[in-house]
Write an enzyme that holds these catalytic residues in place. Structure first.
Site, mmCIF file in Angstrom:
data_model
loop_
_atom_site.group_PDB
_atom_site.id
_atom_site.type_symbol
_atom_site.label_atom_id
_atom_site.label_comp_id
_atom_site.label_asym_id
_atom_site.label_seq_id
_atom_site.Cartn_x
_atom_site.Cartn_y
_atom_site.Cartn_z
ATOM 1 N N GLY A 17 1.473 2.860 -7.158
ATOM 2 C CA GLY A 17 2.483 1.830 -6.879
ATOM 3 C C GLY A 17 2.396 0.725 -7.931
ATOM 4 C CB SER A 261 -7.547 -5.561 -6.388
ATOM 5 O OG SER A 261 -7.843 -5.476 -5.010
ATOM 6 C CE LYS A 262 -1.917 -0.550 -8.350
ATOM 7 N NZ LYS A 262 -1.645 0.762 -8.894
ATOM 8 N NE ARG A 263 -10.282 -2.107 -3.923
ATOM 9 C CZ ARG A 263 -10.108 -1.909 -5.226
ATOM 10 N NH1 ARG A 263 -9.417 -0.880 -5.651
ATOM 11 N NH2 ARG A 263 -10.612 -2.745 -6.118
ATOM 12 C CG ASP A 264 -7.469 -8.452 -3.149
ATOM 13 O OD1 ASP A 264 -8.540 -8.194 -2.585
ATOM 14 O OD2 ASP A 264 -7.381 -8.843 -4.318
#
Ligand code: GLU
Length: 499
Positions: A17, A261-264
């Protein structure tokens, strides 16, 4: 600025993404191109087949379209520099890598993955570079006949850049000013892989050159790669054509500690993608308007110096300037993003909002029979909506009788006088052909006074009768919009529940 035509590129790798930092990079490229009557190119950097994710390219293009920053040239709309996917340009890179070998700026390296792994394990801080390259299996360390034989035997090999010793490599970044690197800190990066695919370093330089890119905006995380690229521009003899670089400040986590980050997103409960990606809601799915999202992104690391915060795309194009991009990282603030959205909803016309609001309501099972009615509803409640999804709770009662009432707010204080009052109101309403908000308000207040009731004591119950809860715009506007018959029927239905 030179008189070269302005051509910028957004060069994402289709590895998943598109994170909002990537969208901001695309946006700044776009703004700069538009401002300078230049071209905005999308180049897909898909040379790392291991990290390739199916669908990511289409997703990137959809995101750019949603944001209104459609490229002038791209894999789906190729211009004269096609192809725009690096994997489709594979065969053209070898020539440049070989040229570098001939000139002594690059070399063949035959080390197997196992040999390199062994070195990495056994030698602390092992780097394939000036300290160790002579002890490894490459065309600089092996005798020429052996190298010739290995090549003749098609022994798998890569081509590496030969980083020179003891040099300082510098360039002027449009945001950071003069930036310098010591070559002794650099390793001999692979330029061409064993499968013939270029690495990012070679491909980015060759393509920026061949596609006549004049300015390159990219995230600050690419700054450490810049000296490799500078050396390549120099060695390939193209230095005069090198784009001017701007390394954009990082977008930081909300607490300022490190890169977002994407995980945040999943961890902190806010979107990090423009559009939904693999089950994670994007800004679109969360109910953001693209205008608000773009406006918000533009202010992450840029301002026009005047304190203005709301910008249309046209204003961004005319006001954008690299001088006003900050060097410091920009903290991501989801509350601020929502503020932008609320402002944009307020400023949008009912006409613009109509299809989006209709989709939100229909997805919740509300049937819209009358588009003009919906437009009036939108105008009445848009100031109360932060996200497009808020239009459902804020608008549903205009289309459906409240399924539940906030009984706790009315029942304890309910009296027979109030029942009598509302019965009188029913008669009043029935006797008028249509409800006119201001007239109805005057009648309502007069009647309350006549019955010895405080307006405030009947106004809240009236709202709950029409809406179900303690929210919504001016209650007489709601009644006017619902119309005479619906208002009467809602009062009747509620009286049965309140008494
Ligand atoms: N392919 C790189 C990326 O994924 C591009 C970096 C650059 O713009 O040079 O961001």
């Amino acid at each position: 600025m030179s008189d070269k035509r302005v051509r910028v590129r957004f060069a994402p790798s289709p590895t998943g993404g598109l994170h909002l930092g990537g969208v901001r990079t695309a946006l700044f490229n776009y703004l700069f191109a538009r401002k300078n009557n230049g071209d905005f190119v999308l180049r897909i950097e898909d040379t790392d087949q291991n990290r390739y994710v199916e669908g990511a390219e289409k997703y990137i293009i959809d995101c750019l379209n949603w944001c209104g920053i459609t490229p002038d040239e791209s894999p789906v709309n190729p211009g004269q520099y096609a192809p725009y996917r690096q994997s489709e340009r594979k065969t053209l890179y070898r020539e440049y890598a070989e040229r570098l070998v001939m000139q002594g700026h690059a070399y063949y390296a035959f080390d197997s993955a196992e040999e390199l792994d062994k070195n990495r394990k056994e030698i602390p801080n092992f780097q394939y570079g000036q300290v160790y390259r002579d002890t490894l299996r490459n065309s600089l360390s092996l005798p020429q006949p052996e190298v010739d034989q290995l090549l003749a035997d098609h022994t798998p090999h890569v081509i590496r850049i030969k980083i020179p010793a003891d040099q300082t490599v510098s360039f002027t970044d449009m945001i950071r000013g003069r930036v310098s690197f010591e070559t002794n800190q650099l390793d001999d990066k692979v330029l061409l892989k064993a499968d013939g695919m270029p690495t990012y370093h070679l491909a980015v330089v060759v393509d920026d050159y061949l596609m006549k890119i004049s300015h390159a905006f990219r995230g600050e995380e690419w700054l450490p790669s810049a000296p490799i690229h500078l050396l390549l521009w120099d060695y390939l003899g193209w230095k005069a054509d090198m784009p001017q670089w701007a390394h954009l400040p990082l977008i930081l986590k909300p607490d300022g500690n490190g890169k977002l980050s994407k995980r945040d997103g999943a961890r902190l409960g806010f979107p990090v993608f423009a559009l939904d990606w693999e089950g994670a809601a994007g800004f679109d799915g969360m109910g953001f308007l693209p205008e608000a999202f773009v406006n918000f992104l533009a202010t992450l690391g840029w301002n026009d110096g005047s304190g203005q915060e709301i910008f249309t795309m046209d204003e961004l194009v005319s006001k954008f300037s690299i001088d006003r991009i900050s060097k410091a990282g920009a903290k991501f603030d989801f509350e601020k993003a929502k503020w932008f959205n609320a402002e944009w909803i307020k400023r949008s016309t009912a006409e613009t909002l109509h299809p989006k609001v209709k989709a939100v309501l229909e997805s919740k099972g509300v049937t819209i029979k009358n588009d003009a009615y919906l437009a009036t509803v939108i105008d009445l409640i848009k100031d109360r909506c932060t996200l497009l999804t808020d239009f459902y709770p804020q608008a549903a009662y205009f289309f459906q009788t409240p399924a539940e009432y906030d009984l706790a707010a009315v029942k304890p204080k309910w009296t027979d006088e109030k029942t009598a009052f509302f019965k009188a109101i029913i008669e009043q309403v029935k006797s008028t052909p249509t409800i006119v908000a201001a007239d109805f308000e005057a009648t309502f207040k007069a009647l309350a006074e006549e019955k010895g009731l405080k307006t405030g004591d009947v106004m809240l119950p009236f709202r709950i009768m029409l809406v179900g809860g303690k929210f919504g715009p001016h209650v007489f506007d709601i009644a006017a919009l619902l119309g005479r018959d619906e208002t009467v029927s809602r009062i009747e239905q509620a009286l049965a529940a309140f008494a």
